[in-house]
Scaffold this active site. Structure first.
Site, PDB file in Angstrom:
ATOM      1  N   ILE A  13      34.579  80.394  34.529  1.00  0.00           N
ATOM      2  CA  ILE A  13      36.043  80.371  34.694  1.00  0.00           C
ATOM      3  C   ILE A  13      36.710  80.518  33.326  1.00  0.00           C
ATOM      4  O   ILE A  13      37.726  81.202  33.181  1.00  0.00           O
ATOM      5  CB  ILE A  13      36.514  79.083  35.402  1.00  0.00           C
ATOM      6  CG1 ILE A  13      35.715  78.843  36.693  1.00  0.00           C
ATOM      7  CG2 ILE A  13      38.009  79.158  35.710  1.00  0.00           C
ATOM      8  CD1 ILE A  13      35.981  77.509  37.361  1.00  0.00           C
ATOM      9  N   SER A  37      26.182  78.554  29.121  1.00  0.00           N
ATOM     10  CA  SER A  37      26.885  79.841  29.093  1.00  0.00           C
ATOM     11  C   SER A  37      26.104  80.747  28.150  1.00  0.00           C
ATOM     12  O   SER A  37      25.164  80.289  27.507  1.00  0.00           O
ATOM     13  CB  SER A  37      28.321  79.651  28.592  1.00  0.00           C
ATOM     14  OG  SER A  37      28.317  78.994  27.333  1.00  0.00           O
ATOM     15  N   ALA A  83      35.056  72.659  29.396  1.00  0.00           N
ATOM     16  CA  ALA A  83      33.681  72.312  29.019  1.00  0.00           C
ATOM     17  C   ALA A  83      33.165  71.125  29.823  1.00  0.00           C
ATOM     18  O   ALA A  83      33.661  70.011  29.685  1.00  0.00           O
ATOM     19  CB  ALA A  83      33.634  71.998  27.516  1.00  0.00           C
ATOM     20  N   LYS A  86      28.321  71.208  35.811  1.00  0.00           N
ATOM     21  CA  LYS A  86      28.942  71.389  37.130  1.00  0.00           C
ATOM     22  C   LYS A  86      27.985  71.482  38.298  1.00  0.00           C
ATOM     23  O   LYS A  86      28.390  71.896  39.393  1.00  0.00           O
ATOM     24  CB  LYS A  86      29.825  72.628  37.096  1.00  0.00           C
ATOM     25  CG  LYS A  86      29.048  73.889  36.740  1.00  0.00           C
ATOM     26  CD  LYS A  86      29.791  75.158  37.069  1.00  0.00           C
ATOM     27  CE  LYS A  86      28.900  76.356  36.885  1.00  0.00           C
ATOM     28  NZ  LYS A  86      29.510  77.616  37.240  1.00  0.00           N
ATOM     29  N   SER A 126      38.567  69.287  40.380  1.00  0.00           N
ATOM     30  CA  SER A 126      37.844  69.930  41.489  1.00  0.00           C
ATOM     31  C   SER A 126      38.248  69.305  42.809  1.00  0.00           C
ATOM     32  O   SER A 126      38.581  68.114  42.876  1.00  0.00           O
ATOM     33  CB  SER A 126      36.351  69.720  41.259  1.00  0.00           C
ATOM     34  OG  SER A 126      35.627  70.003  42.428  1.00  0.00           O
ATOM     35  N   TYR A 151      28.471  64.125  39.573  1.00  0.00           N
ATOM     36  CA  TYR A 151      29.369  65.198  39.127  1.00  0.00           C
ATOM     37  C   TYR A 151      30.785  64.948  39.635  1.00  0.00           C
ATOM     38  O   TYR A 151      31.757  64.988  38.875  1.00  0.00           O
ATOM     39  CB  TYR A 151      28.860  66.565  39.626  1.00  0.00           C
ATOM     40  CG  TYR A 151      29.934  67.619  39.618  1.00  0.00           C
ATOM     41  CD1 TYR A 151      30.355  68.206  38.434  1.00  0.00           C
ATOM     42  CD2 TYR A 151      30.576  68.001  40.807  1.00  0.00           C
ATOM     43  CE1 TYR A 151      31.371  69.146  38.427  1.00  0.00           C
ATOM     44  CE2 TYR A 151      31.592  68.941  40.809  1.00  0.00           C
ATOM     45  CZ  TYR A 151      31.988  69.508  39.617  1.00  0.00           C
ATOM     46  OH  TYR A 151      33.003  70.424  39.614  1.00  0.00           O
ATOM     47  N   LYS A 155      34.628  63.921  37.674  1.00  0.00           N
ATOM     48  CA  LYS A 155      35.957  64.545  37.822  1.00  0.00           C
ATOM     49  C   LYS A 155      36.987  63.484  38.195  1.00  0.00           C
ATOM     50  O   LYS A 155      38.117  63.493  37.674  1.00  0.00           O
ATOM     51  CB  LYS A 155      35.913  65.658  38.871  1.00  0.00           C
ATOM     52  CG  LYS A 155      35.089  66.861  38.448  1.00  0.00           C
ATOM     53  CD  LYS A 155      35.669  67.569  37.220  1.00  0.00           C
ATOM     54  CE  LYS A 155      34.811  68.700  36.717  1.00  0.00           C
ATOM     55  NZ  LYS A 155      35.248  69.244  35.418  1.00  0.00           N
ATOM     56  N   ASN A 202      24.955  77.870  43.764  1.00  0.00           N
ATOM     57  CA  ASN A 202      26.163  78.220  44.518  1.00  0.00           C
ATOM     58  C   ASN A 202      25.905  79.383  45.471  1.00  0.00           C
ATOM     59  O   ASN A 202      25.047  80.227  45.241  1.00  0.00           O
ATOM     60  CB  ASN A 202      27.311  78.552  43.560  1.00  0.00           C
ATOM     61  CG  ASN A 202      27.742  77.328  42.764  1.00  0.00           C
ATOM     62  OD1 ASN A 202      27.545  77.283  41.555  1.00  0.00           O
ATOM     63  ND2 ASN A 202      28.278  76.344  43.437  1.00  0.00           N
TER      64      ASN A 202
END
Ligand code: UD1
Length: 341
Positions: A13, A37, A83, A86, A126, A151, A155, A202
């Site tokens: 993203i 990444s 950062a 996820k 999220s 996770y 958030k 995913n």
């Protein structure tokens, strides 16, 4: 050109947001430690923009290094904080890593920003904060429920930390919390996109890798849920649409238009689609027949969730533009580009 620090700016993203920021007339500055990444995202960004974007290869939780970035860049006007780790399943196996990285990096940022007079923050939250909601679609006022994974808990904790920090009498921080639904797709140029390391968790990268012959078949995690076709329902948003929500949010903060120190927005399409609908839409968009079978439920999956996107539309003027079919077509184009490399 206002400088905007983008932590995790080389991620999925983040990279799309960096492109949209630059196109909107901002100067993005990337911070990324490349733990999840790849350097190739930077080449993609540069190729799309025709110019390189400043990059600091540091861990956002490293306070001294982060201070160094604010010192070097001097007049950063705002931060978009992506950062974070996820992967839901991985967070169950390595909870401490998730708390240290996701909560720790936010704490570090919040400690450093005021010392440099930086008051504007957009935070990557999220829809996972809603847990298993009682009613659909979820609005920003829908009560949060216990998270189903560490996770998700990171958030929720990060949102609470922002609220507490903002409630302090001397606070000058203004934050927009963006609660993302399920981002999919890739930039139309196919120069940046999702780069899952190893076997994707995913749905959409798993689908495109299966169609490309990298995976043998897709397992659909359960078809006995209380949903129209028995498979899970999600709100799939094109990543460029999602990126654009950040530009609107940053602009709102810089214009000092936020009505409260912390504002929260769902960022989704407002549409729910089942896993089977996504599979069939992919087959149509790509012309590929997908090998799949129905398997057992995946622990921790929420049966159904999709956004009420009204608040983002009325307050931010934000609306998604890309259909599910076009989003999936862009994922497939990206997968084919990756295969050629
Ligand atoms: C979850 C979180 C989201 C988080 C994301 C990070 C919720 C509601 N959402 O998304 O906030 O950012 O993880 O990764 O908690 N599926 C299959 N087969 C597969 C893979 C997925 O059937 O091989 C199904 C899943 O059961 C799910 C749907 O596809 O119903 C989407 O799964 P996924 O892409 O992993 O995202 P979420 O779990 O919805």
């Amino acid at each position: 050109m206002s400088k905007i620090l983008v932590t995790g700016g080389a991620g999925y993203i983040g990279s799309h947001t960096v492109v949209e920021l630059k196109n909107a007339g901002y100067q993005p500055i990337i911070v990324d430690d490349f733990s999840n990444s790849q350097e190739s995202a930077l080449a993609g960004i540069e190729s799309i923009l025709g110019t390189a974007v400043p990059i600091y290869r540091i861990d956002c939780g490293d306070e001294a290094a982060l201070r160094g970035v604010f010192e070097a860049e001097k007049d950063i006007k705002g931060v978009i904080h992506f950062a974070a780790f996820k992967a839901v399943g991985e967070s169950v196996a390595r909870p401490l890593d998730y708390f240290r990285n996701n909560v720790g990096s936010l704490l570090t940022l919040l400690a450093v920003m005021p010392d440099f007079g930086v008051e504007n923050l957009v935070f990557s939250s999220s829809c996972t904060v809603y847990g298993i909601p009682d009613a659909l679609p979820v609005t920003e006022a829908t009560p949060t429920k216990p998270a189903s994974s560490p996770y998700g808990r990171t958030k929720q904790m990060c949102e609470e930390i922002v609220h507490d920090v903002s409630a302090a009498p001397t606070n000058t921080l203004r934050t927009i919390l963006l609660r993302y639904f399920n981002p999919i797709g890739a930039h139309e140029s196919a120069k940046i996109g999702e780069l899952p390391l190893g076997v994707p968790n995913n749905l959409v990268p798993f689908i495109t890798q299966t169609a490309a012959g990298i995976r043998e078949k897709l397992t659909i995690y359960g078809n006995d849920y209380d949903t129209p076709d028995g498979t899970n329902v999600r709100d799939y948003i094109h990543v460029v649409d999602l990126a654009k929500a950040h530009i609107v949010a940053v602009q709102r903060l810089l214009d000092r238009k936020a009505s409260e120190p912390v504002e929260t927005f769902n960022v989704g399409t407002g549409r729910g689609n089942s896993v089977l609908e996504v599979v069939h839409a992919f087959e149509q968009a790509s012309g590929q027949k997908l090998n799949y079978s129905i398997g057992p439920r995946r622990p921790g999956d929420v049966p159904a969730i999709y956004a009420d996107a009204t608040k983002a539309a009325t307050v931010l003027g934000f609306k998604t533009e890309t259909s599910l079919a076009d989003s999936l077509a862009s994922s497939w184009k990206w997968q084919q580009t990756l295969a050629k490399k």
